[in-house]
Design a protein around this motif. Sequence first.
Motif, PDB file in Angstrom:
ATOM      1  N   THR A  68       0.863  -1.181   0.000  1.00 47.02           N
ATOM      2  CA  THR A  68       0.000   0.000   0.000  1.00 47.02           C
ATOM      3  C   THR A  68       0.898   1.229   0.000  1.00 47.02           C
ATOM      4  O   THR A  68       1.933   1.254   0.663  1.00 47.02           O
TER       5      THR A  68
ATOM      6  N   ARG B 172      -0.188   1.293   4.877  1.00 52.27           N
ATOM      7  CA  ARG B 172      -1.521   1.688   5.336  1.00 52.27           C
ATOM      8  C   ARG B 172      -2.382   0.433   5.367  1.00 52.27           C
ATOM      9  O   ARG B 172      -2.078  -0.533   4.687  1.00 52.27           O
TER      10      ARG B 172
ATOM     11  N   THR C 155      -7.543  -2.382   2.537  1.00 52.97           N
ATOM     12  CA  THR C 155      -9.000  -2.310   2.676  1.00 52.97           C
ATOM     13  C   THR C 155      -9.740  -3.131   1.641  1.00 52.97           C
ATOM     14  O   THR C 155     -10.935  -3.373   1.780  1.00 52.97           O
TER      15      THR C 155
ATOM     16  N   GLY D 275      -2.636   5.569  -0.618  1.00 51.43           N
ATOM     17  CA  GLY D 275      -3.756   4.652  -0.475  1.00 51.43           C
ATOM     18  C   GLY D 275      -3.905   3.620  -1.574  1.00 51.43           C
ATOM     19  O   GLY D 275      -4.802   2.797  -1.531  1.00 51.43           O
ATOM     20  N   GLU D 276      -3.019   3.620  -2.571  1.00 52.17           N
ATOM     21  CA  GLU D 276      -3.112   2.625  -3.643  1.00 52.17           C
ATOM     22  C   GLU D 276      -2.710   1.256  -3.114  1.00 52.17           C
ATOM     23  O   GLU D 276      -1.721   1.116  -2.404  1.00 52.17           O
ATOM     24  N   GLU D 277      -3.502   0.239  -3.466  1.00 50.88           N
ATOM     25  CA  GLU D 277      -3.239  -1.126  -3.024  1.00 50.88           C
ATOM     26  C   GLU D 277      -2.802  -1.964  -4.217  1.00 50.88           C
ATOM     27  O   GLU D 277      -3.492  -2.016  -5.229  1.00 50.88           O
TER      28      GLU D 277
END
Length: 169
Positions: free
Chosen positions: A60, A91, A94, A64-66
């Motif tokens: 991450t 992070r 999600t 916020g990019e996964e």
Amino acid sequence: MSEVSNLLIVGEAGTGIRAHLRGKAVNALAGREPVLMLDCGRNHEHFCKLMGGSVVTLLTTPGGEETPILSTFNAQNTTPLQVFEFERASRPWTGLLPAPEVSFQRAPGLLVVDDVAEIRSRYPALEQLVREHLAAGGRCCLAGRTESALQPFVGICAPAKLVRFPSES
């Protein structure tokens, strides 16, 4: 299926917990059950390579990019063993895990979580994953440094055997 349905393991690093987790994974694989391991710290990467499984590193970014990154050493993926490595998740992750749904559609198998507190901090949906896995007929083996870290899973995993490391003889 193997001997005990669900295990909750308590103990500090260096007490044999990881060897025990790997032993449970080997027993499940020997019984033709798929195994999904959640890890933070690359503790099971070498084991996974030796067993012919696959490691997916979950990355991450601060933005916020996964991004899941599949290891290149396992193109053949000869055993149904997957390790999801959260070490590079700066992070919380999600999204859905990229492949366990596919892995466990044919047979529920064994879910192994090494250090539930660390994984929960990086994967907030851990409790939901455990619930869904057990509801589908799977088993779990969860390890934590303290009983309080495992407390949220006591009801979810019931009936479960609690094991303390080092073992009290």
